[in-house]
Each structure stands twice: as structure tokens, then as C-alpha cells.
Design an enzyme around this catalytic site. Structure first.
Site, PDB file in Angstrom:
ATOM      1  NE  ARG A  19     -23.926 -14.468  38.790  1.00 22.85           N
ATOM      2  CZ  ARG A  19     -24.883 -13.604  39.029  1.00 22.85           C
ATOM      3  NH1 ARG A  19     -24.719 -12.328  38.753  1.00 22.85           N
ATOM      4  NH2 ARG A  19     -26.046 -13.988  39.504  1.00 22.85           N
ATOM      5  N   GLY A  62      -3.847  -3.671  11.444  1.00 19.32           N
ATOM      6  CA  GLY A  62      -4.318  -4.071  10.112  1.00 19.32           C
ATOM      7  C   GLY A  62      -5.835  -4.028  10.101  1.00 19.32           C
ATOM      8  CG  HIS A  70      -1.806  -1.184   1.323  1.00 21.36           C
ATOM      9  ND1 HIS A  70      -1.368  -2.442   1.666  1.00 21.36           N
ATOM     10  CD2 HIS A  70      -3.141  -1.295   1.104  1.00 21.36           C
ATOM     11  CE1 HIS A  70      -2.387  -3.281   1.654  1.00 21.36           C
ATOM     12  NE2 HIS A  70      -3.481  -2.619   1.316  1.00 21.36           N
ATOM     13  CG  HIS A  75      -5.905   1.854  -0.493  1.00 22.91           C
ATOM     14  ND1 HIS A  75      -5.768   2.210   0.825  1.00 22.91           N
ATOM     15  CD2 HIS A  75      -6.206   0.523  -0.491  1.00 22.91           C
ATOM     16  CE1 HIS A  75      -5.998   1.144   1.584  1.00 22.91           C
ATOM     17  NE2 HIS A  75      -6.262   0.111   0.804  1.00 22.91           N
ATOM     18  CG  HIS A 118     -29.535 -11.076  27.535  1.00 22.03           C
ATOM     19  ND1 HIS A 118     -30.130 -10.448  26.473  1.00 22.03           N
ATOM     20  CD2 HIS A 118     -29.099 -10.097  28.366  1.00 22.03           C
ATOM     21  CE1 HIS A 118     -30.082  -9.137  26.659  1.00 22.03           C
ATOM     22  NE2 HIS A 118     -29.459  -8.898  27.801  1.00 22.03           N
ATOM     23  N   GLY A 163     -10.310   5.009   7.525  1.00 23.53           N
ATOM     24  CA  GLY A 163     -10.899   3.715   7.865  1.00 23.53           C
ATOM     25  C   GLY A 163     -10.925   3.496   9.377  1.00 23.53           C
ATOM     26  CG  PHE A 203     -23.281  -8.864  25.396  1.00 25.39           C
ATOM     27  CD1 PHE A 203     -24.217  -9.006  24.375  1.00 25.39           C
ATOM     28  CD2 PHE A 203     -23.736  -8.548  26.668  1.00 25.39           C
ATOM     29  CE1 PHE A 203     -25.580  -8.843  24.624  1.00 25.39           C
ATOM     30  CE2 PHE A 203     -25.095  -8.382  26.922  1.00 25.39           C
ATOM     31  CZ  PHE A 203     -26.022  -8.523  25.902  1.00 25.39           C
ATOM     32  CD  GLU A 255     -20.688  -4.733  25.366  1.00 24.55           C
ATOM     33  OE1 GLU A 255     -20.735  -4.012  24.338  1.00 24.55           O
ATOM     34  OE2 GLU A 255     -21.596  -4.772  26.215  1.00 24.55           O
TER      35      GLU A 255
HETATM   36  C1  LIG Z   1     -11.717  -3.838   9.844  1.00 28.76           C
HETATM   37  C2  LIG Z   1     -11.175  -3.725   8.465  1.00 28.76           C
HETATM   38  N1  LIG Z   1     -12.027  -3.704   7.430  1.00 28.76           N
HETATM   39  C3  LIG Z   1     -11.557  -3.651   6.161  1.00 28.76           C
HETATM   40  C4  LIG Z   1     -10.212  -3.611   5.933  1.00 28.76           C
HETATM   41  C5  LIG Z   1      -9.685  -3.603   4.500  1.00 28.76           C
HETATM   42  N2  LIG Z   1      -9.099  -2.266   4.214  1.00 28.76           N
HETATM   43  C6  LIG Z   1      -7.793  -2.062   4.287  1.00 28.76           C
HETATM   44  S1  LIG Z   1      -7.419  -0.437   4.104  1.00 28.76           S
HETATM   45  C7  LIG Z   1      -9.049  -0.027   3.927  1.00 28.76           C
HETATM   46  C8  LIG Z   1      -9.523   1.375   3.815  1.00 28.76           C
HETATM   47  C9  LIG Z   1      -8.474   2.292   3.481  1.00 28.76           C
HETATM   48  O1  LIG Z   1      -8.861   3.613   3.670  1.00 28.76           O
HETATM   49  P1  LIG Z   1      -8.076   4.500   4.684  1.00 28.76           P
HETATM   50  O2  LIG Z   1      -8.227   3.953   6.021  1.00 28.76           O
HETATM   51  O3  LIG Z   1      -8.510   5.892   4.459  1.00 28.76           O
HETATM   52  O4  LIG Z   1      -6.558   4.327   4.240  1.00 28.76           O
HETATM   53  P2  LIG Z   1      -5.844   4.973   2.992  1.00 28.76           P
HETATM   54  O5  LIG Z   1      -6.663   4.663   1.785  1.00 28.76           O
HETATM   55  O6  LIG Z   1      -5.778   6.411   3.266  1.00 28.76           O
HETATM   56  O7  LIG Z   1      -4.522   4.295   2.939  1.00 28.76           O
HETATM   57  C10 LIG Z   1      -9.844  -1.148   3.975  1.00 28.76           C
HETATM   58  C11 LIG Z   1     -11.302  -1.119   3.813  1.00 28.76           C
HETATM   59  C12 LIG Z   1      -9.349  -3.613   7.053  1.00 28.76           C
HETATM   60  N3  LIG Z   1      -8.033  -3.579   6.933  1.00 28.76           N
HETATM   61  N4  LIG Z   1      -9.857  -3.647   8.291  1.00 28.76           N
END
Ligand SMILES: Cc1ncc(C[n+]2csc(CCOP(=O)(O)OP(=O)(O)O)c2C)c(N)n1
Length: 690
Positions: A361, A119, A31, A266, A492, A161, A456, A430
């Protein structure tokens, strides 16, 4: 700032950019967009603010850095390499390859200097809240007015994200409430995510949102303005009562003439032609790959000397502290090394045999209180379920910002409200609770516990999985573990949860069968420093076994053990139970024994622990010659074939529970000793016929 310093900064920033670009192109995946866009803020943070020692990535008073947007891992690897961590250019050339120290996403324990595995978006920033909580607790507990041994910041680079993911809202809301002033987030506001522009799905005003959380918010219009970033970081550090977010407008893939500002950069290599164009555009040698100008090398490696100096100055302070506060210093060293005190388990409660019994518990609550006395690093709390899960440490105060005079303290666990408090009120959050607990464990010096209803655990699964992957000692207390919840009904009543958590590698699931086993379960959890442990506990009372009549509860430590068997051994039937179904199995076994059958009851509170025992031990508990086996557990049956084989039987749940009193539910779903008897008799008969 002098002209030559500005030039050196620019050169360094471009070095970071093109190390990332070349490494990604070299292996054909990765990336590049994020490292190119956020290189300037990362450079300013790492070279002008971050307190760290590349020669000792484990120095306890280092600032923590979390690249929450883990997909931008090459940004972090470039920084680690250039500032002198043990990550060579050769390692970087093997980016994302088998056995590499530079895996696709940063992995804790794999690369020196990587503080946390990131990640899955949203997790890193939430882990960082936990790190900041740990810092606040430890500095409140150990710093003295004349001596400071813990004083560091937690920095985060977070992406769109990260902030779209709900968990970041939960965690940052709590961070604002707690006033974690040493938490500083740089938001890479590039308005592009994986599949396109954020205008497709994300139009909230992030600054206003964080203001509403009680954060200190700053904005920077140009992500390459190093002076502005520098000043904002200084300003953020000065604010000790509010966490800070600096919203930095950046351009994804900055410098790539045909791809910058678009989602195409990206998550794919730029391609050879575009790389040449980008290098030309930013005045970089076009033909060179992995190029590091000599002056950049020298400049950034200066971090090594600066780091060593910072740590040795700290060491002097620590030595002085040790001279003045000897015992506390020893305790501090111990907790930071993750060692338990020598007598940590000397006051664990003993539970008398009791037919009426107590819930596990409740037993857990008693165990936790005795552990809290001995283990000051044991801190945690629940997602608004203290009075139900009983996962609290009474008398140790509430973890709250010091200036909270005059607030309504209903439900507080103690009188004291400060960062010394050991009860964290996570609120109904949670998911963040799980991630925060991981951050606390990652920081070091803390053994975190959490608490909520077992159903949960679904809301915590992402951080549980990551804690298991990272091998963190986190203890999850889950009460209300089955249809035994009763009237609250199927929403629950966990059904598939036991099996689902058993499927997470390196997570130990423990479902103790009585109070005695609960003591052992906690002991196991504390000694398990290589991964998280889930304690799965009942709401309802269970008999406390008379251990003179059945085997000692220590057997739990091996995951499974023979609880009881007919005289003479050599069973023709094995009944296996866990948790609240263990006594049901035992009741049935005694009836069958009276009828002249040779029966064995196996308590199997942890599959994971049992399966790591030697083959000889497992064979001694579950001899392969005895095929007539019945397992009973108030959860989904799928998977029990692992122990009962296809010739055995399983008594459990086939679907969801229902709303009714617990005793009625056990009756209706057939999880009773009568049903165990019936099923066992049928199996025996069948075997005799065959
Ligand atoms: C919980 C989760 N869902 C989906 C992804 C797959 N994924 C990797 S990067 C990304 C989005 C990237 O957008 P952003 O966070 O703005 O990063 P940028 O494009 O600026 O590098 C996604 C959907 C992930 N890594 N984690």
C-alpha cells in the site's frame, strides 16, 4: 403553448407509449408500465431540454441522460429511434433478441446513445452522480472566464426501486454535499413496484429526504402535465448550486384501462385485447402496430438538425479556445479520447532491494504520486480511508464545492477546496463510491481510482461487476488484503475476496508481491482501458526483492512469471505465490534448493492476465510435466486446483481469520515458509514413492 404544439406533443407522447407497448407485445416480454407512465416527462426532457446530437452520440459536451430504471428500456429505445439515433424500427422489432441493438436492459457500448448499462436498480442514479462530478471537475479545470468548452447537465429518470435501493441514498447524499447543480433527476413517482403497491414497503417522504440531502426539490401532481414538467426542468437548470429532483406523480401503464395503476403492467406485455383497449382509450389507431404518425416523425427527427447545429456551435467555441489556449485544448482532446500522455510513466519510482521492505500500500502511494503529476485525469479518493489505504494524490486539493469557506478541514489532502480538487472524499459509502467511479469513467476525460479495505470490496461488488460488464477503466485500490491485517480480526480480514473477485469476468485482480510488482501493477491498470483493475495490497511490510537475484518485476504484466529457479532449470517442484506469500514461497524454495532439489518459484499476481497469455507462454512458466506444485496464498484455497491440479497442494485459509497480531495469525494458520517446506517435502516424497 399553442394548441397545435400541445397536440403534437400529445401525439408524440402516445407514439412513444405505443412503440413500447407494441415492441414488448411483439416479442412477448418486457416492461410496458414505466414507458407508458413516464412518456410525457421523457418527451419534454428530450424535446425541449436535452442538449445532444443524435448524429454523434459521443459529442463531448452533450448532456448525459441516464435511464436509471433500466427495465423501462423501451422508453429509451423509442426516444433514440424517434430522435434519429442509429437505432432502426427493425432493431426495435428485435427487442430482447439475440444480437439485437435493443437488449432487455440498456447496455453501454451496444446501442448508440445509451450512456450506461442500467437494470440493477439504484446504480444508474449513482453513476449519474459520477458523471456530474466529472463534468464539474472538467469544467473547473478547462473552462476559462472568456471561453467555455464544458457545460452540460446530467439527467436521470429514476423509479421507486432506484430510490429504495440504499446506494441511491449514499450517492445522492454525497451529491447534495458536493452541490452538484447540474444533476437533475426526474422521479417517476408511480407508487407501484414489481410485486405490488409501494405502500407495502416504501412510505417515506422522498421530497423531504432529498431536501435533507440539500437538494432542490419540486413536485408535479400530474405526470402528463407537460407545461409543469417543462417549467420544473427550467427551474432545476437555473439552480447551479444544488442538485435537483422533480417528483412527478405518474400512473404506471397510463392509458391501459384495465391495468393502469397496477403492478400487472410493470413487467409483462399488456396482451392483445388490452392493447386494443388502450389504443382506443388514447385515441390511437387500434389495428396499427409500430405506428409513427408522419408529423411526429418529422417533429422528433428535428432533433437531428438541432443536434448538429448545437455541436457545430460548440465546435466553433472549441476552435476559439484552441487558438487561445493551445496546450490545454490538446490536453483536453487527449483526455477525452482516453489516451495517456506520451511520458506518463517516465517518473515511476524505482524501489531498492530491501529485506525489511515496505508494504505494497505504501509503495502504491509513491507510485500514485508520480502518476498524478503526469496524468491530470487521474482523480479519485477513498471511502474515509485515506490515511490507511494511502490512495490519495497529495498536493492536488480536495474536490469540494467552491463555497465551503469556514468549514473544518481536518483531514483535507490539500489547501485548495474546489471542483479542481483531485481527491474525492466519498465518506463511508463504498457502494456509491464504486458506482460514482463508473459514472466518472463513463463520462470520459477521467481515469477514476477508489480506495478502501479489501474486505469491504463486498460493499462494492455490484458496481464492480457492472464496470467489468461495461469495460470501464476504473482502478480499485484495496489495501489490508489478508489476515495480515492482524488485530482488527476476522471482520476486517478478507478471506474469500480474492477468489470471489477473480470470478467476475473482465475484472483484472492484481496482487503484487513486492514494491517492484506494485509499480508494474499500476502500469498495468492504467494501460488496461478495456476493463477495471483491482489492486490488492498489503497493510504489512514485505521485503523488496533484489531484482538482480530474481527476474524483473515487468513479468507481472503477463499475469504470472518465473520469479526464480534453481540453476539449470528443469524443476521437479514448482512453488506458486501471490502478494505477501510470494517471499514465503521464495524462502522455502531457497532452502529446498540448498538441499539439492531443483525448484521453481512462480509469481502469479493475476490469474486473469496469465490465462489470456498464449498456451506456449503458460506452458513455459508452468510446464505440464511438473505435477509437483504447491500454491501459497492467504485466502480461501478453493480454485487453486486450476494451477496445482489434483496432485498439487494449496496452503491457504479454510475459514475465517481471527483477532491477533499478524505474525501470530500467519503462524497459527500455517502460512509460513516452514509449512511450505513441510508440504513440499511430503509431496516430493509421495511422488518418489509412486
Ligand atoms: C437491484 C435490483 N433488484 C431487483 C430488481 C428486479 N426489479 C426490476 S424492476 C423492480 C421494481 C420495479 O419498481 P419500480 O422501480 O417502481 O419500477 P416500475 O414498477 O415503476 O416500473 C424490481 C424489483 C432489479 N432490477 N434490480
Amino acid at each position: 403553448m399553442k394548441e397545435d404544439e400541445i397536440q403534437l406533443a400529445e401525439l408524440s407522447i402516445n407514439t412513444i407509449r405505443f412503440l413500447a407497448v407494441d415492441a414488448i407485445q411483439n416479442v412477448g416480454s418486457g416492461h410496458p408500465g414505466l414507458p407508458m407512465g413516464s412518456a410525457a416527462m421523457a418527451y419534454v426532457l428530450w424535446m425541449r431540454h436535452l442538449k445532444h446530437n443524435p448524429a454523434n452520440p459521443r459529442w463531448v459536451d452533450r448532456d448525459r441522460f441516464v435511464l436509471s430504471a433500466g427495465h423501462g428500456s423501451m422508453l429509451l429505445y423509442a426516444l433514440l429511434h424517434l430522435t434519429g439515433y442509429d437505432l432502426s424500427l427493425e432493431d426495435i422489432k428485435k427487442f430482447r433478441q439475440w444480437g439485437s441493438k435493443a437488449p432487455g436492459h440498456p447496455e453501454y457500448g451496444n446501442t448508440p446513445g445509451v450512456e450506461v448499462t442500467t437494470g440493477p436498480l439504484g446504480q444508474g442514479i449513482s453513476n449519474a452522480v459520477g458523471m456530474a462530478i466529472a463534468e464539474a471537475y472538467l469544467s473547473a479545470r478547462y473552462n476559462e472566464s472568456d471561453r467555455t468548452i464544458i457545460d452540460h447537465n446530467t439527467y436521470v429518470i429514476a423509479s421507486d426501486g432506484d430510490l429504495m435501493e440504499g446506494v441511491s441514498a449514499e450517492a445522492c447524499s454525497l451529491a447534495g454535499h458536493l452541490g452538484l447543480g447540474k444533476l437533475i433527476v426526474l422521479y417517476d413517482d408511480n407508487r407501484i413496484s414489481l410485486a405490488g403497491s409501494t405502500s407495502l414497503s416504501f412510505s417515506e417522504d422522498v421530497g423531504k429526504r432529498f431536501e435533507a440531502y440539500g437538494w432542490h426539490v419540486q413536485h408535479i401532481a400530474d405526470g402528463n402535465d407537460t407545461e409543469a414538467i417543462d417549467n420544473a426542468l427550467s427551474e432545476a437548470k437555473r439552480d447551479l448550486t444544488r442538485p435537483s429532483i422533480i417528483c412527478v406523480r405518474t400512473i404506471i401503464g397510463y392509458g391501459s384501462p384495465n391495468k393502469e395503476g397496477t403492478y400487472t403492467c410493470h413487467g409483462s406485455p399488456l396482451g392483445p385485447e388490452e392493447i386494443v383497449a388502450a389504443k382506443k382509450n388514447l385515441g390511437w389507431p387500434e389495428k396499427e402496430e409500430f405506428f409513427i404518425p408522419e408529423e411526429v416523425k418529422k417533429h422528433m427527427l428535428g432533433s437531428l438538425e438541432a443536434g448538429k447545429k448545437s455541436e457545430s456551435e460548440w465546435q466553433v467555441r472549441f476552435n476559439e479556445y484552441e487558438a487561445a489556449y493551445h496546450d490545454r485544448a490538446l490536453e483536453f482532446e487527449r483526455i477525452m479520447e482516453g489516451r495517456l500522455p506520451d511520458d506518463w510513466d517516465s517518473e515511476l519510482p524505482d524501489f531498492e532491494a530491501d529485506e525489511k521492505g515496505i508494504s505494497t500500500r505504501k509503495a502504491s502511494e509513491a507510485v500514485l504520486q508520480s502518476l498524478a503529476v503526469k496524468i491530470p485525469e487521474l482523480i479519485g479518493g477513498t471511502a474515509d480511508l485515506n490515511p490507511s489505504t494511502l490512495a490519495w494524490v497529495k498536493g492536488y486539493g480536495d474536490f469540494q464545492p467552491p463555497a465551503s469557506e469556514g468549514q473544518d478541514r481536518q483531514g483535507a489532502v490539500g489547501d485548495e477546496w474546489s471542483y479542481k480538487g483531485r481527491n474525492i472524499h466519498f465518506g463511508v459509502r463504498e457502494h456509491a463510491m464504486g458506482a460514482i467511479a463508473s459514472g466518472m469513467a463513463l463520462h470520459g476525460g477521467i481515469i477514476p481510482f477508489t480506495g478502501t479495505f479489501f474486505t469491504f470490496s463486498d460493499y462494492m461488488r455490484p458496481p464492480i461487476r457492472l464496470a467489468a460488464l461495461m469495460g470501464l477503466r476504473v482502478i480499485y485500490v484495496f489495501s489490508h488484503d489478508s489476515i495480515g491485517v492482524g488485530e482488527d480480526g476476522p471482520t476486517h480480514q478478507p478471506v474469500e475476496h480474492l477468489m470471489s473477485l477473480r470470478n467476475i469476468p473482465n475484472l483484472t485482480v492484481l496482487r503484487p508481491g513486492d514494491a517492484g510488482e506494485t509499480v508494474e501493477a499500476w502500469r498495468f491498470a492504467l494501460e488496461n482501458s478495456k476493463g477495471p483493475t483491482a489492486l490488492v495490497l498489503t497493510r504489512q511490510n514485505l521485503p523488496v526483492f533484489d531484482r538482480a537475484q530474481v527476474s524483473p518485476a515487468e513479468g507481472l504484466r503477463r499475469g504470472g512469471y518465473i520469479l526464480w529457479e534453481s540453476e539449470g532449470g528443469d524443476p521437479s517442484l514448482i512453488l506458486i505465490g501471490t502478494g505477501s506469500e510470494l517471499y514465503i514461497a521464495l524462502e522455502a524454495a531457497r532452502v529446498l534448493d540448498d538441499e539439492g532439489l531443483s525448484v521453481r518459484v512462480v509469481s502469479l499476481p493475476s490469474w486473469e492476465a496469465f490465462d489470456t497469455e498464449s498456451e506456449d507462454y503458460r506452458e513455459s512458466v508452468l510446464p505440464s510435466s511438473v505435477k509437483t506444485r504447491v500454491a501459497v496464498e492467504a485466502g480461501i484455497k478453493t480454485g487453486w486446483e486450476h494451477y496445482v491440479g489434483i496432485e498439487g497442494a494449496v496452503i491457504g485459509m479454510d475459514g475465517f481469520g481471527a483477532s491477533a497480531p499478524a505474525s501470530v495469525l500467519f503462524e497459527k494458520f500455517g502460512i509460513t515458509s516452514e509449512n511450505v517446506l513441510g508440504v513440499a517435502r511430503r509431496l516430493i516424497e509421495k511422488e518418489r514413492r509412486d
